[in-house]
Motif scaffolding. Structure first.
Motif, PDB file in Angstrom:
ATOM      1  N   LEU A  64     -22.677  -1.141  23.904  1.00  0.00           N
ATOM      2  CA  LEU A  64     -22.280  -1.881  25.101  1.00  0.00           C
ATOM      3  C   LEU A  64     -22.187  -3.377  24.832  1.00  0.00           C
ATOM      4  CD1 LEU A  64     -24.313  -0.165  27.966  1.00  0.00           C
ATOM      5  CD2 LEU A  64     -21.840  -0.109  27.650  1.00  0.00           C
ATOM      6  N   LEU A  65     -23.104  -3.894  24.027  1.00  0.00           N
ATOM      7  CA  LEU A  65     -23.101  -5.318  23.721  1.00  0.00           C
ATOM      8  C   LEU A  65     -21.961  -5.698  22.780  1.00  0.00           C
ATOM      9  CD1 LEU A  65     -26.923  -5.971  23.167  1.00  0.00           C
ATOM     10  CD2 LEU A  65     -25.579  -6.359  25.239  1.00  0.00           C
ATOM     11  N   ALA A  66     -21.520  -4.737  21.977  1.00  0.00           N
ATOM     12  CA  ALA A  66     -20.554  -5.055  20.923  1.00  0.00           C
ATOM     13  C   ALA A  66     -19.110  -5.037  21.391  1.00  0.00           C
ATOM     14  CB  ALA A  66     -20.715  -4.079  19.755  1.00  0.00           C
ATOM     15  N   GLY A  67     -18.794  -4.263  22.409  1.00  0.00           N
ATOM     16  CA  GLY A  67     -17.380  -4.143  22.762  1.00  0.00           C
ATOM     17  C   GLY A  67     -17.172  -3.771  24.211  1.00  0.00           C
ATOM     18  N   SER A  68     -15.909  -3.739  24.597  1.00  0.00           N
ATOM     19  CA  SER A  68     -15.521  -3.397  25.960  1.00  0.00           C
ATOM     20  C   SER A  68     -14.367  -2.411  25.903  1.00  0.00           C
ATOM     21  CB  SER A  68     -15.131  -4.660  26.738  1.00  0.00           C
ATOM     22  OG  SER A  68     -13.995  -5.279  26.135  1.00  0.00           O
ATOM     23  N   GLY A  69     -13.775  -2.182  27.028  1.00  0.00           N
ATOM     24  CA  GLY A  69     -12.688  -1.219  27.099  1.00  0.00           C
ATOM     25  C   GLY A  69     -13.191   0.129  27.583  1.00  0.00           C
ATOM     26  N   TRP A  70     -12.352   0.815  28.332  1.00  0.00           N
ATOM     27  CA  TRP A  70     -12.749   2.065  28.967  1.00  0.00           C
ATOM     28  C   TRP A  70     -13.243   3.092  27.955  1.00  0.00           C
ATOM     29  CZ3 TRP A  70     -10.388   6.938  28.420  1.00  0.00           C
ATOM     30  CH2 TRP A  70     -10.881   7.927  29.283  1.00  0.00           C
ATOM     31  N   LEU A  74     -17.105   4.516  27.512  1.00  0.00           N
ATOM     32  CA  LEU A  74     -17.319   5.945  27.675  1.00  0.00           C
ATOM     33  C   LEU A  74     -18.019   6.534  26.448  1.00  0.00           C
ATOM     34  CD1 LEU A  74     -16.890   8.501  29.367  1.00  0.00           C
ATOM     35  CD2 LEU A  74     -14.637   8.745  28.277  1.00  0.00           C
ATOM     36  N   ALA A  75     -17.612   6.088  25.258  1.00  0.00           N
ATOM     37  CA  ALA A  75     -18.263   6.561  24.027  1.00  0.00           C
ATOM     38  C   ALA A  75     -19.731   6.144  23.999  1.00  0.00           C
ATOM     39  CB  ALA A  75     -17.524   6.019  22.806  1.00  0.00           C
ATOM     40  N   ALA A  76     -20.015   4.914  24.441  1.00  0.00           N
ATOM     41  CA  ALA A  76     -21.401   4.440  24.472  1.00  0.00           C
ATOM     42  C   ALA A  76     -22.243   5.291  25.417  1.00  0.00           C
ATOM     43  CB  ALA A  76     -21.442   2.978  24.897  1.00  0.00           C
ATOM     44  N   MET A  77     -21.674   5.671  26.558  1.00  0.00           N
ATOM     45  CA  MET A  77     -22.426   6.481  27.515  1.00  0.00           C
ATOM     46  C   MET A  77     -22.567   7.925  27.048  1.00  0.00           C
ATOM     47  SD  MET A  77     -23.540   4.405  29.698  1.00  0.00           S
ATOM     48  CE  MET A  77     -23.738   3.414  28.201  1.00  0.00           C
ATOM     49  N   LEU A  78     -21.635   8.409  26.235  1.00  0.00           N
ATOM     50  CA  LEU A  78     -21.811   9.727  25.612  1.00  0.00           C
ATOM     51  C   LEU A  78     -22.988   9.695  24.642  1.00  0.00           C
ATOM     52  CD1 LEU A  78     -18.109  10.798  24.995  1.00  0.00           C
ATOM     53  CD2 LEU A  78     -19.777  11.976  26.449  1.00  0.00           C
ATOM     54  N   VAL A  79     -23.122   8.602  23.895  1.00  0.00           N
ATOM     55  CA  VAL A  79     -24.282   8.451  23.014  1.00  0.00           C
ATOM     56  C   VAL A  79     -25.562   8.400  23.843  1.00  0.00           C
ATOM     57  CG1 VAL A  79     -25.420   6.897  21.365  1.00  0.00           C
ATOM     58  CG2 VAL A  79     -22.957   7.324  21.194  1.00  0.00           C
ATOM     59  N   LEU A 210     -14.937   6.753  35.130  1.00  0.00           N
ATOM     60  CA  LEU A 210     -14.153   6.130  36.200  1.00  0.00           C
ATOM     61  C   LEU A 210     -13.935   4.637  35.968  1.00  0.00           C
ATOM     62  CD1 LEU A 210     -15.866   7.827  39.282  1.00  0.00           C
ATOM     63  CD2 LEU A 210     -13.665   8.445  38.252  1.00  0.00           C
ATOM     64  N   GLY A 211     -14.537   4.089  34.900  1.00  0.00           N
ATOM     65  CA  GLY A 211     -14.426   2.660  34.624  1.00  0.00           C
ATOM     66  C   GLY A 211     -15.198   1.793  35.591  1.00  0.00           C
ATOM     67  N   ARG A 212     -16.337   2.311  36.125  1.00  0.00           N
ATOM     68  CA  ARG A 212     -17.085   1.574  37.146  1.00  0.00           C
ATOM     69  C   ARG A 212     -18.594   1.591  36.876  1.00  0.00           C
ATOM     70  NH1 ARG A 212     -14.940   0.289  41.996  1.00  0.00           N
ATOM     71  NH2 ARG A 212     -16.794  -1.056  41.981  1.00  0.00           N
TER      72      ARG A 212
END
Length: 266
Positions: A64-70, A74-79, A210-212
């Protein structure tokens, strides 16, 4: 097929009697049962899974700290969801081996709260960094204070000296008791909803899709602020009362300040 049947048996035998929400019970515990099946005859301990869950959550926060974009979020939250599966697996492995204990639960509670602070802090910095809105950082600092205060207050209120009920047989804290009446039912439902918001927020994966994830930030901040206020009010009403009144004319006004029971003046 025999492996699938054994995984299903492990799932039924090792899950909690009452899970906090349907996501935990039906989404995260089945893959956790498969992991427990793979580890059942190894020397891997439930505590090692607990520590691994923290490390995986830290990886999600770093993403989350390293990048942005949908897609990246989403990949970070899957981890992050993987860390939740590991968090489910540690307790399931302990219950399967009949090694569940109060100390193991306390370790799990500690790691969960570290992960909660880590995730919330990383989301706050992510929103501030990639939206250029300073209030995310300012409110995030306040929310972190509320979260840390809530953790400390919860630990205090679970102390036997405070009069907390004993933990369940598998080391879990006492569950929410349903209250009588319409108002009591509304309060109970509100407490359950608040627990869903703050208890290992798996719904953040849906919000990321959902990007939110900002919805998680605001909901988590509000619930922790309310919880901190509630705990302070409960403790204050119980322990912050005035001393019993002293009758006038008894001569006690000149006796000096009262000594606590068992204390002698020096």
């Amino acid at each position: 097929m025999s492996a699938l049947r054994e995984i299903a048996a492990i799932y039924r035998a090792s899950k909690k009697k009452r899970d906090i929400n349907w996501w935990t019970e039906w989404v995260c515990r089945p893959p956790a049962a498969a992991l427990v099946y793979a580890l059942r005859h190894t020397r891997v301990t439930p505590n090692q899974l607990t520590f691994t869950s923290l490390a995986v959550c830290a990886l999600a926060g770093a993403m989350l700290l390293a990048g942005s974009g949908w897609l990246w979020v989403l990949a970070a939250m899957l981890v992050f969801e993987i860390s939740f599966v590991l968090d489910c697996a540690d307790g399931q492995l302990a219950r399967l081996r009949k090694r569940a204990s109060v100390l193991g639960h306390l370790l799990d509670f500690l790691m969960d709260e570290l992960k909660a602070m880590l995730l919330y802090g990383c989301v706050a910095v992510h929103l501030w960094r990639f939206s250029d809105e300073p209030y995310y950082l300012l409110i995030g600092v306040g929310g972190m204070f509320c979260l840390a205060s809530g953790i400390a207050l919860t630990s205090f209120m679970r102390r036997p000296e405070y009069g907390a009920p004993p933990p369940t047989e598998d080391g879990q804290p006492a569950i929410i008791q349903r209250r009588a009446g319409a108002v009591g039912l509304a309060v109970t439902l509100l407490e359950h909803a608040a627990r869903v918001v703050v208890h290992y927020p798996s719904y953040i994966l849906i919000l990321a899709a959902l990007g939110r994830i900002d919805i998680y930030f605001w909901a988590y901040t509000a619930v922790n602020l309310a919880y901190m206020g509630r705990c302070l009010a409960v403790i204050g009403l119980r322990l912050g009362r005035f001393e019993p009144g002293v009758e006038r004319g008894s001569g006690s006004e000149s006796a000096g300040p009262a000594q606590p029971p068992g204390d002698e003046p020096s």
